[in-house]
Design a protein around this motif. Structure first.
Motif, PDB file in Angstrom:
ATOM      1  N   VAL A 131     -25.176   3.233  17.143  1.00 55.27           N
ATOM      2  CA  VAL A 131     -24.309   2.553  16.177  1.00 55.27           C
ATOM      3  C   VAL A 131     -23.311   1.729  16.982  1.00 55.27           C
ATOM      4  O   VAL A 131     -22.751   2.210  17.972  1.00 55.27           O
ATOM      5  N   HIS A 132     -23.103   0.489  16.555  1.00 59.16           N
ATOM      6  CA  HIS A 132     -22.238  -0.439  17.279  1.00 59.16           C
ATOM      7  C   HIS A 132     -21.156  -0.984  16.353  1.00 59.16           C
ATOM      8  O   HIS A 132     -21.294  -0.941  15.133  1.00 59.16           O
ATOM      9  N   THR A 133     -20.128  -1.528  16.953  1.00 60.96           N
ATOM     10  CA  THR A 133     -19.151  -2.313  16.208  1.00 60.96           C
ATOM     11  C   THR A 133     -19.363  -3.771  16.602  1.00 60.96           C
ATOM     12  O   THR A 133     -19.865  -4.059  17.693  1.00 60.96           O
ATOM     13  N   ALA A 134     -18.971  -4.656  15.723  1.00 61.74           N
ATOM     14  CA  ALA A 134     -19.080  -6.089  15.999  1.00 61.74           C
ATOM     15  C   ALA A 134     -17.783  -6.766  15.600  1.00 61.74           C
ATOM     16  O   ALA A 134     -17.164  -6.391  14.599  1.00 61.74           O
ATOM     17  N   MET A 135     -17.370  -7.726  16.408  1.00 57.97           N
ATOM     18  CA  MET A 135     -16.146  -8.468  16.115  1.00 57.97           C
ATOM     19  C   MET A 135     -16.250  -9.843  16.761  1.00 57.97           C
ATOM     20  O   MET A 135     -17.089 -10.040  17.643  1.00 57.97           O
ATOM     21  N   LEU A 136     -15.430 -10.757  16.312  1.00 54.08           N
ATOM     22  CA  LEU A 136     -15.396 -12.062  16.972  1.00 54.08           C
ATOM     23  C   LEU A 136     -14.925 -11.879  18.406  1.00 54.08           C
ATOM     24  O   LEU A 136     -13.898 -11.223  18.657  1.00 54.08           O
ATOM     25  N   ALA A 137     -15.666 -12.426  19.337  1.00 49.97           N
ATOM     26  CA  ALA A 137     -15.355 -12.250  20.762  1.00 49.97           C
ATOM     27  C   ALA A 137     -13.952 -12.736  21.095  1.00 49.97           C
ATOM     28  O   ALA A 137     -13.236 -12.095  21.868  1.00 49.97           O
ATOM     29  N   ARG A 138     -13.545 -13.820  20.493  1.00 50.68           N
ATOM     30  CA  ARG A 138     -12.221 -14.373  20.829  1.00 50.68           C
ATOM     31  C   ARG A 138     -11.076 -13.511  20.305  1.00 50.68           C
ATOM     32  O   ARG A 138      -9.933 -13.681  20.692  1.00 50.68           O
ATOM     33  N   MET A 146     -19.366  -2.159  11.589  1.00 52.51           N
ATOM     34  CA  MET A 146     -20.289  -1.204  12.173  1.00 52.51           C
ATOM     35  C   MET A 146     -21.696  -1.627  11.789  1.00 52.51           C
ATOM     36  O   MET A 146     -21.936  -2.044  10.659  1.00 52.51           O
ATOM     37  N   LEU A 147     -22.616  -1.505  12.739  1.00 48.26           N
ATOM     38  CA  LEU A 147     -23.983  -1.870  12.457  1.00 48.26           C
ATOM     39  C   LEU A 147     -24.941  -1.133  13.384  1.00 48.26           C
ATOM     40  O   LEU A 147     -24.557  -0.651  14.449  1.00 48.26           O
ATOM     41  N   TYR A 148     -26.186  -1.035  12.926  1.00 43.61           N
ATOM     42  CA  TYR A 148     -27.216  -0.350  13.688  1.00 43.61           C
ATOM     43  C   TYR A 148     -27.890  -1.261  14.703  1.00 43.61           C
ATOM     44  O   TYR A 148     -28.126  -0.880  15.821  1.00 43.61           O
ATOM     45  N   ALA A 149     -28.277  -2.441  14.288  1.00 40.43           N
ATOM     46  CA  ALA A 149     -29.089  -3.308  15.141  1.00 40.43           C
ATOM     47  C   ALA A 149     -28.406  -4.664  15.303  1.00 40.43           C
ATOM     48  O   ALA A 149     -28.607  -5.566  14.506  1.00 40.43           O
ATOM     49  N   PRO A 150     -27.603  -4.796  16.342  1.00 42.42           N
ATOM     50  CA  PRO A 150     -26.900  -6.063  16.513  1.00 42.42           C
ATOM     51  C   PRO A 150     -27.861  -7.214  16.827  1.00 42.42           C
ATOM     52  O   PRO A 150     -28.847  -7.034  17.522  1.00 42.42           O
ATOM     53  N   ARG A 151     -27.571  -8.344  16.237  1.00 39.68           N
ATOM     54  CA  ARG A 151     -28.259  -9.585  16.593  1.00 39.68           C
ATOM     55  C   ARG A 151     -27.305 -10.324  17.510  1.00 39.68           C
ATOM     56  O   ARG A 151     -26.232 -10.750  17.091  1.00 39.68           O
ATOM     57  N   TYR A 152     -27.689 -10.446  18.737  1.00 32.42           N
ATOM     58  CA  TYR A 152     -26.772 -10.985  19.726  1.00 32.42           C
ATOM     59  C   TYR A 152     -26.516 -12.465  19.508  1.00 32.42           C
ATOM     60  O   TYR A 152     -27.410 -13.284  19.546  1.00 32.42           O
ATOM     61  N   LEU A 153     -25.258 -12.756  19.241  1.00 34.09           N
ATOM     62  CA  LEU A 153     -24.776 -14.110  19.040  1.00 34.09           C
ATOM     63  C   LEU A 153     -23.627 -14.326  20.020  1.00 34.09           C
ATOM     64  O   LEU A 153     -22.828 -13.423  20.258  1.00 34.09           O
ATOM     65  N   ARG A 160     -42.126   8.429   5.690  1.00 35.48           N
ATOM     66  CA  ARG A 160     -41.815   7.801   6.977  1.00 35.48           C
ATOM     67  C   ARG A 160     -40.477   7.088   6.887  1.00 35.48           C
ATOM     68  O   ARG A 160     -40.201   6.381   5.925  1.00 35.48           O
ATOM     69  N   PRO A 161     -39.600   7.276   7.892  1.00 35.56           N
ATOM     70  CA  PRO A 161     -38.284   6.625   7.844  1.00 35.56           C
ATOM     71  C   PRO A 161     -38.382   5.142   8.177  1.00 35.56           C
ATOM     72  O   PRO A 161     -38.802   4.767   9.262  1.00 35.56           O
ATOM     73  N   GLY A 162     -38.007   4.305   7.244  1.00 32.77           N
ATOM     74  CA  GLY A 162     -37.937   2.870   7.483  1.00 32.77           C
ATOM     75  C   GLY A 162     -36.500   2.401   7.431  1.00 32.77           C
ATOM     76  O   GLY A 162     -36.212   1.294   7.018  1.00 32.77           O
ATOM     77  N   TYR A 163     -35.601   3.286   7.855  1.00 34.67           N
ATOM     78  CA  TYR A 163     -34.168   3.019   7.725  1.00 34.67           C
ATOM     79  C   TYR A 163     -33.699   1.876   8.622  1.00 34.67           C
ATOM     80  O   TYR A 163     -32.858   1.083   8.224  1.00 34.67           O
ATOM     81  N   THR A 164     -34.197   1.830   9.859  1.00 35.80           N
ATOM     82  CA  THR A 164     -33.822   0.772  10.794  1.00 35.80           C
ATOM     83  C   THR A 164     -35.020   0.443  11.670  1.00 35.80           C
ATOM     84  O   THR A 164     -35.961   1.241  11.800  1.00 35.80           O
ATOM     85  N   VAL A 165     -34.978  -0.705  12.306  1.00 31.73           N
ATOM     86  CA  VAL A 165     -36.043  -1.122  13.205  1.00 31.73           C
ATOM     87  C   VAL A 165     -36.154  -0.149  14.382  1.00 31.73           C
ATOM     88  O   VAL A 165     -37.257   0.232  14.791  1.00 31.73           O
ATOM     89  N   VAL A 166     -35.026   0.281  14.924  1.00 31.26           N
ATOM     90  CA  VAL A 166     -35.028   1.206  16.062  1.00 31.26           C
ATOM     91  C   VAL A 166     -35.698   2.522  15.680  1.00 31.26           C
ATOM     92  O   VAL A 166     -36.537   3.048  16.420  1.00 31.26           O
ATOM     93  N   LEU A 167     -35.345   3.070  14.526  1.00 37.28           N
ATOM     94  CA  LEU A 167     -35.963   4.332  14.099  1.00 37.28           C
ATOM     95  C   LEU A 167     -37.458   4.169  13.866  1.00 37.28           C
ATOM     96  O   LEU A 167     -38.246   5.032  14.248  1.00 37.28           O
ATOM     97  N   GLU A 168     -37.864   3.072  13.260  1.00 41.98           N
ATOM     98  CA  GLU A 168     -39.297   2.845  13.020  1.00 41.98           C
ATOM     99  C   GLU A 168     -40.062   2.771  14.338  1.00 41.98           C
ATOM    100  O   GLU A 168     -41.128   3.378  14.478  1.00 41.98           O
ATOM    101  N   LYS A 169     -39.519   2.040  15.292  1.00 40.65           N
ATOM    102  CA  LYS A 169     -40.186   1.887  16.596  1.00 40.65           C
ATOM    103  C   LYS A 169     -40.260   3.221  17.336  1.00 40.65           C
ATOM    104  O   LYS A 169     -41.310   3.622  17.831  1.00 40.65           O
ATOM    105  N   THR A 170     -39.146   3.926  17.399  1.00 38.23           N
ATOM    106  CA  THR A 170     -39.108   5.222  18.075  1.00 38.23           C
ATOM    107  C   THR A 170     -40.050   6.208  17.397  1.00 38.23           C
ATOM    108  O   THR A 170     -40.785   6.937  18.063  1.00 38.23           O
ATOM    109  N   HIS A 171     -40.049   6.217  16.088  1.00 36.91           N
ATOM    110  CA  HIS A 171     -40.916   7.103  15.320  1.00 36.91           C
ATOM    111  C   HIS A 171     -42.382   6.833  15.657  1.00 36.91           C
ATOM    112  O   HIS A 171     -43.160   7.758  15.909  1.00 36.91           O
TER     113      HIS A 171
END
Length: 142
Positions: free
Chosen positions: A112-119, A1-8, A41-52
């Motif tokens: 909130v997202h989940t991440a797994m190996l695509a294969r 589980m993660l907040y800000a996926p880095r697309y790979l 100020r919430p610096g919990y995630t990049v998304v929250l900081e930007k939205t804030h």
């Protein structure tokens, strides 16, 4: 589980849920009463900081920013002030401490997202684990 996926390319992501963040204060009932000097100020995630920053530009620059919700809550308990918390944590906090949900503060949303190996995303054990997470999220929302 993660907040800000880095697309790979080898990672598959699935949306799981959205967490709501609301503003809590030990003295302010409305945004006009929020003191910038005691605002965390919430610096919990990049998304929250930007939205804030977009929704509350007047509080985008503050004396104090926390990258951890638990540290922000501890600081709020110790010194008072205002900060954003996850909705369920905010309701617990206001029940435990003399404090308020700031009525006209915008709600911030964090996907909130989940991440797994695509294969491997179609393997039965992976699908079963994802389904268990989805059921757990649905039980939280009930």
């Amino acid at each position: 589980m993660l907040y800000a996926p880095r697309y790979l390319p080898e990672i598959a992501y699935e949306h799981l849920m959205v967490e709501e963040y609301v503003m809590v204060s030990t003295f302010a009932r409305t945004m006009s009463q929020v003191n910038p000097d005691s605002y965390i100020r919430p610096g919990y995630t990049v998304v929250l900081e930007k939205t804030h920053s977009e929704l509350i530009p007047s509080l985008a620059i503050s004396r104090l920013s926390m990258g951890s919700e638990s540290l922000a809550e501890a600081m709020l308990r110790r010194t008072g002030g205002s900060c954003y918390m996850r909705n369920d944590d905010a309701r617990r906090f206001t029940a435990e401490c003399p404090s308020f949900l700031v009525e006209d503060a915008p709600t911030l949303y964090q996907p909130v997202h989940t991440a797994m190996l695509a294969r491997r995303k179609h393997e039965p054990i992976i699908r079963k684990g994802l389904r268990a997470l989805q059921l757990a999220v649905m039980s939280l929302e009930s």
